[in-house]
Design a protein around this motif. Structure first.
Motif, short mmCIF file in Angstrom:
data_model
loop_
_atom_site.label_atom_id
_atom_site.label_comp_id
_atom_site.label_asym_id
_atom_site.label_seq_id
_atom_site.Cartn_x
_atom_site.Cartn_y
_atom_site.Cartn_z
N PHE A 186 0.84 -1.20 0.00
CA PHE A 186 0.00 0.00 0.00
C PHE A 186 0.88 1.24 0.00
O PHE A 186 1.92 1.27 0.63
CB PHE A 186 -0.89 0.06 1.25
N TYR A 187 0.41 2.27 -0.67
CA TYR A 187 1.04 3.58 -0.55
C TYR A 187 0.14 4.40 0.36
O TYR A 187 -1.05 4.56 0.10
CB TYR A 187 1.19 4.27 -1.91
N HIS A 188 0.69 4.87 1.47
CA HIS A 188 -0.08 5.63 2.47
C HIS A 188 0.21 7.11 2.29
O HIS A 188 1.37 7.52 2.23
CB HIS A 188 0.30 5.16 3.88
N PHE A 189 -0.84 7.91 2.23
CA PHE A 189 -0.68 9.34 2.06
C PHE A 189 -1.83 10.07 2.73
O PHE A 189 -2.78 9.46 3.20
CB PHE A 189 -0.54 9.71 0.58
N LYS A 190 -1.71 11.39 2.82
CA LYS A 190 -2.70 12.22 3.51
C LYS A 190 -3.51 13.03 2.51
O LYS A 190 -2.96 13.61 1.57
CB LYS A 190 -2.03 13.19 4.48
N ALA A 191 -4.80 13.09 2.76
CA ALA A 191 -5.68 13.95 2.00
C ALA A 191 -5.56 15.37 2.54
O ALA A 191 -5.03 15.60 3.64
CB ALA A 191 -7.12 13.47 2.11
N VAL A 192 -6.05 16.33 1.80
CA VAL A 192 -6.04 17.73 2.22
C VAL A 192 -6.78 17.90 3.55
O VAL A 192 -6.44 18.74 4.37
CB VAL A 192 -6.66 18.63 1.11
N SER A 193 -7.77 17.05 3.79
CA SER A 193 -8.54 17.09 5.05
C SER A 193 -7.71 16.67 6.24
O SER A 193 -8.12 16.84 7.38
CB SER A 193 -9.75 16.16 4.94
N GLY A 194 -6.54 16.06 6.00
CA GLY A 194 -5.71 15.52 7.07
C GLY A 194 -5.97 14.04 7.31
O GLY A 194 -5.28 13.40 8.09
N ASP A 195 -6.97 13.49 6.62
CA ASP A 195 -7.32 12.08 6.78
C ASP A 195 -6.37 11.20 5.98
O ASP A 195 -5.82 11.61 4.96
CB ASP A 195 -8.76 11.85 6.33
N ALA A 196 -6.21 9.98 6.46
CA ALA A 196 -5.33 9.02 5.80
C ALA A 196 -6.03 8.36 4.62
O ALA A 196 -7.20 8.02 4.69
CB ALA A 196 -4.90 7.95 6.80
N LEU A 197 -5.28 8.20 3.55
CA LEU A 197 -5.71 7.42 2.39
C LEU A 197 -4.62 6.40 2.12
O LEU A 197 -3.45 6.61 2.45
CB LEU A 197 -5.90 8.31 1.16
N SER A 198 -5.00 5.30 1.50
CA SER A 198 -4.04 4.29 1.10
C SER A 198 -4.39 3.85 -0.31
O SER A 198 -5.56 3.77 -0.67
CB SER A 198 -4.10 3.08 2.04
N ALA A 199 -3.37 3.57 -1.09
CA ALA A 199 -3.56 3.09 -2.45
C ALA A 199 -2.99 1.70 -2.57
O ALA A 199 -1.96 1.38 -1.97
CB ALA A 199 -2.87 4.03 -3.44
N GLN A 200 -3.69 0.87 -3.35
CA GLN A 200 -3.23 -0.48 -3.60
C GLN A 200 -3.42 -0.80 -5.08
O GLN A 200 -4.46 -0.49 -5.65
CB GLN A 200 -4.02 -1.48 -2.76
N ALA A 201 -2.41 -1.43 -5.65
CA ALA A 201 -2.52 -1.89 -7.04
C ALA A 201 -2.88 -3.36 -7.02
O ALA A 201 -2.24 -4.15 -6.33
CB ALA A 201 -1.19 -1.68 -7.75
N LYS A 202 -3.94 -3.70 -7.75
CA LYS A 202 -4.33 -5.10 -7.92
C LYS A 202 -4.33 -5.36 -9.43
O LYS A 202 -5.26 -4.95 -10.12
CB LYS A 202 -5.73 -5.35 -7.36
N GLY A 203 -3.25 -5.96 -9.90
CA GLY A 203 -3.08 -6.11 -11.34
C GLY A 203 -2.94 -4.74 -11.95
O GLY A 203 -2.12 -3.95 -11.52
N ASN A 204 -3.78 -4.43 -12.94
CA ASN A 204 -3.77 -3.11 -13.56
C ASN A 204 -4.75 -2.15 -12.92
O ASN A 204 -4.89 -1.02 -13.38
CB ASN A 204 -4.08 -3.23 -15.06
#
Length: 183
Positions: free
Chosen positions: A129-147
């Motif tokens: 996962f790539y963990h990053f912050k939204a402008v709101s200060g909340d946490a977001l995470s990104a995950q790649a599943k295939g394409n």
């Protein structure tokens, strides 16, 4: 001959520029122009009328027309419809503007992040996962599943990016099929 070479080079450059412009995907049946900002493009998408109404109610139009750059994970109308009954109507009430603003800014990240860059970060991380912050200060995470690229909110709900890399003059939009809800 010099005129021909110059003309050919100019024609080739124009063809490249036109091709790059044409590569921006259509969203909600409308062309998205790299020369327009996030709001100017979003208002033309039939799939984002709820999002546009929410942005107006939260008085975020001016912000999202600013220089940015912004990366916006833009939920489609069906994503808002999938929320519990009455949620959207409640959020759009003037007295709930702070909560609406928090929900909307939980979909915005500072910077101009392509889907490929986000996927590369996710694939390179130890947990996938790539963990990053939204402008709101909340946490977001990104995950790649295939394409496919998925964006997760703090509650573990995932939105799949259905249209990636819609270039804007002040950033990029990635269309998602779910509303990202902050805690």
């Amino acid at each position: 001959m010099k005129f021909t070479t110059s003309f050919a080079a100019t024609t080739f450059a124009l063809a490249l520029a036109t091709g790059a412009q044409a590569e921006n995907p259509m969203v909600g049946g409308a062309p998205m122009y790299e020369t327009k900002n996030i709001v100017e493009n979003a208002v033309n998408s039939a799939d984002h009328t709820t999002l546009v109404a929410a942005v107006k109610a939260a008085e975020l139009v001016e912000t999202l027309q600013g220089p940015g750059p912004f990366t916006v994970f833009a939920p489609v109308n069906d994503a808002f419809t999938a929320l519990p009954e009455g949620t959207v109507e409640t959020l759009l009430k003037p007295e709930n503007k702070p909560m609406l603003t928090k929900v909307l800014t939980a979909h915005v990240v500072a910077g101009d992040w392509s889907a490929a860059d986000i996927m590369a970060k996710a694939k390179a991380s130890s947990d996938g996962f790539y963990h990053f912050k939204a402008v709101s200060g909340d946490a977001l995470s990104a995950q790649a599943k295939g394409n496919a690229l998925y964006i997760y909110d703090e509650n573990g709900n995932a939105g799949r990016v259905t249209i990636a890399d819609v270039e804007q003059s002040n950033g990029v939009i990635h269309v998602v099929d779910s509303v990202l809800v902050p805690k």
